[in-house]
Design a protein around this motif. Structure first.
Motif, PDB file in Angstrom:
ATOM      1  N   GLY A 302     -45.167  37.978 139.048  1.00  0.00           N
ATOM      2  CA  GLY A 302     -45.343  38.475 137.965  1.00  0.00           C
ATOM      3  C   GLY A 302     -46.105  39.955 137.974  1.00  0.00           C
ATOM      4  N   HIS A 303     -46.797  40.175 139.134  1.00  0.00           N
ATOM      5  CA  HIS A 303     -47.552  41.652 139.379  1.00  0.00           C
ATOM      6  C   HIS A 303     -46.596  42.638 140.011  1.00  0.00           C
ATOM      7  N   VAL A 304     -45.270  42.347 139.926  1.00  0.00           N
ATOM      8  CA  VAL A 304     -44.529  43.453 140.941  1.00  0.00           C
ATOM      9  C   VAL A 304     -43.687  43.897 139.783  1.00  0.00           C
ATOM     10  N   LEU A 305     -43.345  45.306 140.200  1.00  0.00           N
ATOM     11  CA  LEU A 305     -42.257  46.021 139.638  1.00  0.00           C
ATOM     12  C   LEU A 305     -41.484  46.364 140.634  1.00  0.00           C
ATOM     13  N   ASN A 306     -40.205  45.833 140.499  1.00  0.00           N
ATOM     14  CA  ASN A 306     -38.963  46.297 141.406  1.00  0.00           C
ATOM     15  C   ASN A 306     -38.129  47.209 140.919  1.00  0.00           C
ATOM     16  N   VAL A 307     -37.891  48.184 141.434  1.00  0.00           N
ATOM     17  CA  VAL A 307     -37.090  49.462 141.031  1.00  0.00           C
ATOM     18  C   VAL A 307     -36.097  49.940 141.948  1.00  0.00           C
ATOM     19  N   ILE A 308     -34.575  49.926 141.545  1.00  0.00           N
ATOM     20  CA  ILE A 308     -33.649  50.637 142.546  1.00  0.00           C
ATOM     21  C   ILE A 308     -33.828  52.067 142.257  1.00  0.00           C
ATOM     22  N   ILE A 309     -34.083  52.715 143.266  1.00  0.00           N
ATOM     23  CA  ILE A 309     -34.397  54.346 142.984  1.00  0.00           C
ATOM     24  C   ILE A 309     -32.945  55.053 143.897  1.00  0.00           C
ATOM     25  N   GLY A 310     -32.133  54.279 144.594  1.00  0.00           N
ATOM     26  CA  GLY A 310     -30.725  54.802 144.857  1.00  0.00           C
ATOM     27  C   GLY A 310     -29.938  53.712 145.289  1.00  0.00           C
ATOM     28  N   SER A 311     -28.651  54.123 144.955  1.00  0.00           N
ATOM     29  CA  SER A 311     -27.512  53.187 144.951  1.00  0.00           C
ATOM     30  C   SER A 311     -26.121  53.963 145.201  1.00  0.00           C
ATOM     31  N   ASN A 312     -25.135  53.331 145.499  1.00  0.00           N
ATOM     32  CA  ASN A 312     -23.976  53.721 145.604  1.00  0.00           C
ATOM     33  C   ASN A 312     -23.427  54.371 144.240  1.00  0.00           C
ATOM     34  N   ALA A 313     -23.680  53.779 143.249  1.00  0.00           N
ATOM     35  CA  ALA A 313     -23.487  54.116 141.967  1.00  0.00           C
ATOM     36  C   ALA A 313     -24.055  55.545 141.673  1.00  0.00           C
ATOM     37  N   LEU A 314     -25.350  55.516 141.875  1.00  0.00           N
ATOM     38  CA  LEU A 314     -26.269  56.836 141.641  1.00  0.00           C
ATOM     39  C   LEU A 314     -25.507  58.148 142.595  1.00  0.00           C
ATOM     40  N   ALA A 315     -24.936  57.729 143.764  1.00  0.00           N
ATOM     41  CA  ALA A 315     -24.612  58.676 144.685  1.00  0.00           C
ATOM     42  C   ALA A 315     -23.067  59.195 144.345  1.00  0.00           C
ATOM     43  N   LEU A 316     -22.313  58.223 143.788  1.00  0.00           N
ATOM     44  CA  LEU A 316     -20.982  58.549 143.246  1.00  0.00           C
ATOM     45  C   LEU A 316     -21.219  59.349 141.887  1.00  0.00           C
ATOM     46  N   ALA A 317     -22.137  58.941 141.363  1.00  0.00           N
ATOM     47  CA  ALA A 317     -22.146  59.835 139.868  1.00  0.00           C
ATOM     48  C   ALA A 317     -22.539  61.109 140.117  1.00  0.00           C
TER      49      ALA A 317
END
Ligand SMILES: Nc1ncnc2c1ncn2[C@@H]1O[C@H](COP(=O)(O)OP(=O)(O)OP(=O)(O)O)[C@@H](O)[C@H]1O
Ligand SMILES: O=C(O)[C@H](O)CO
Length: 523
Positions: A302-317
């Motif tokens: 509960g004390h954690v924020l998990n954030v995807i900051i880079g992905s294949n989708a972002l790169a292709l966009a």
């Protein structure tokens, strides 16, 4: 031949000029310009997920108040920031994080692949290297992506740092692919060697990354939420660069800041499936049996924020945006390309055929059988996010150049002892398939590249091909089928036209799987 190649290389760098479109030389020039554009778009794809730009997008710090914003959450920084990290791209991520937040950073520990600092140094990538007086301690280990003593030392230093934190502290966790092998902390009595053997066996028997990491989590102190638990009551922000299709935070690097939802039963099913249950070491049985009756239950996060900051989708966009700026009608087909490389190659070649026919003869199109075959192949590949119908509809009536973009990670069943990688093998197979049809007034180019800049155990990131590949190779005395039979795509591309079709980027310092770019350009 060498002289002709020189001319081609010159033409490839020349800006696109309308005067060049038309006769045979013009065709040659336009197709080389197309190759250059393909290269540029691949570089844009990678550029969007380089550590610096990614971290700058994810974090914003108000220098006066010390307020750090991550997504919609704010954290007060006051010399209370700690940093840990593990993964193939983490060196550059840590460098960028220290650059942005350095004045609040007390201490950091990262676990990165053996030799990465020397490799970045010799590639001249200073932006990926920590400054001489950095507060971040670096451990190098996990040669060949296997957990070893050096990685174990790193994992223990990371655990120690996390366990020393208080409720006033913020722990920034940098995570990227390869993180599982770089953070081994087996639960006793399981030993590092036992974990290593089990991991190798599972991988060799074809276990998926989801299955492999389910087992890793069950046997690890830090995976499956263990690191978050160790850092409690500090706040934890994990910045994650995804190398897994679909970006599942619980799978990437075995989710050290995500509570595991798997039961012992799940693990036993997986071990059964790969014929490993009977031969399990006693220590593994003990840990699994203990987990079943653990009164503490799974880790809470509960004390954690998990954030995807880079992905294949972002790169292709990003690549899609750049392609549109170059005048292409650009469509992202899928960011979840998986499956055997042979089927994936057939899919791309048939896609080029069907889309190409719609582009040049909107009324006629390819044959009905080919349309059907394409949809059947797509169904067999089971690509959850595939935008096939949308992409084909977008092509009809475009009349101008089209770029279809996709990403993921096909698999190669190794049969030969040749040298290659899944991107070069995919490109070579697509090239061979494209040679089956006449293309008329249309230029076709397919490029496949690994965003980490290294395709298999080769120096290249990937390769690009055109429909003339088979005939041009034959003219050089190269038999494509023979190279494919031995998984020898790299040797082929080194010899073919003096290596002109290879993509060379050097290690990029990031990794969001592979990018596939298909270009169709009416002449
Ligand atoms: N001769 C070959 N031809 C084709 N593919 C190969 C060959 N040798 C190895 N490979 C493939 O290369 C891959 C391993 O290389 P690589 O380290 O680039 O991939 P990886 O371990 O998945 O890492 P990453 O996810 O960082 O790209 C495996 O998918 C393997 O099947
Ligand atoms: O480290 C790992 O577990 C794999 O690279 C998937 O993220």
């Amino acid at each position: 031949m060498a002289a002709a190649l020189q001319v081609l290389r010159h033409l490839a760098r020349a800006p696109l000029s309308p005067l060049l479109w038309g006769g045979p030389l013009a065709r040659l020039a336009s197709s080389m310009a197309l190759a250059e554009q393909a290269r540029q778009l691949f570089e844009s794809t990678v550029g969007a997920v380089l550590p610096g730009p990614m971290l700058q997008r994810a974090l914003s710090l108000d220098p006066d108040s010390g307020q750090l914003k991550v997504r919609d959450r704010s954290f007060q920084l006051q010399q209370n920031l700690y940093l840990v990290g593990f993964g193939k791209a983490v060196l550059g991520m840590a460098t960028a994080a220290e650059e942005l937040l350095g004045q609040h950073l007390v201490q950091g520990v990262i676990s990165v692949p053996k030799g990465i600092r020397a490799a970045m140094e010799s590639a001249g990538k200073q932006e990926m290297l920590l400054k001489p007086h950095s507060r971040v301690q670096v451990f190098e280990g996990a040669e060949n992506n296997l957990p070893d003593r050096d990685a174990l030392r790193a994992a223990l230093a990371i655990r120690q740092l996390a366990e020393g934190l208080t409720a006033d502290d913020l722990l920034l966790v940098l995570i990227s692919g390869g993180g599982s092998a770089l953070l081994p902390a087996p639960i006793p009595p399981v030993t590092l060697e036992e974990k290593q053997t089990l991991t190798k066996l599972l991988a060799a028997r074809g276990a998926t990354i989801q299955e492999l990491n389910t087992i890793r989590k069950a046997l690890s102190q830090l995976k499956g939420g263990g690191l978050a638990q160790a850092a409690y009551p500090a706040q934890v922000v994990s910045l994650i660069l995804s190398d897994v299709v679909g970006d599942p935070v619980e799978v990437i690097a075995s989710g050290p800041t995500v509570a595991s939802i798997h039961s012992v039963q799940d693990c036993l099913h997986i071990l059964n499936r790969y014929g490993l249950r009977a031969a399990l070491p006693r220590s593994v049985k003990t840990v699994l049996a203990r987990a079943d009756s653990d009164p503490h239950g799974p880790h809470t996060c509960g004390h954690v924020l998990n954030v995807i900051i880079g992905s294949n989708a972002l790169a292709l966009a990003e690549a899609q945006k750049q392609a549109e700026a170059l005048g292409y009608r650009a469509v992202v087909l899928s960011t979840a390309i998986q499956g055997d490389v042979k089927s994936v190659a057939q899919f791309y070649a048939l896609l080029a055929r069907v889309a190409g026919a719609r582009l040049t003869m909107p009324g006629a199109g390819a044959s009905v059988e080919e349309d059907e075959q394409l949809y059947e192949l797509a169904a067999e590949l089971q690509l959850p996010d595939l935008q096939l119908k949308e992409a084909l509809e977008a092509v009809v009536g475009t009349r101008g150049p089209v770029c279809l973009l996709a990403g993921g990670e096909p698999t190669v069943q190794l049969q030969g002892s040749g040298k290659g990688g899944r991107n070069q093998e995919l490109a070579l197979r697509v090239g061979a398939e494209l040679g089956r049809w006449p293309w008329g007034p249309i230029d076709v180019l397919f490029l496949s590249g690994g965003t980490d800049g290294q395709d298999g155990p080769t120096e290249a990131a990937g390769a690009w091909v055109r429909p003339e590949l088979i005939s041009q190779a034959a003219a050089q005395g190269l038999d494509v089928a023979a190279f494919l039979a031995h998984n020898d795509s790299h040797t082929f591309f080194c010899r073919f036209q003096g290596g002109a079709h290879l993509l060379h980027t050097g290690l990029t310092g990031t990794n969001v799987m592979d990018a596939h770019l298909l270009f169709l350009q009416p002449r």
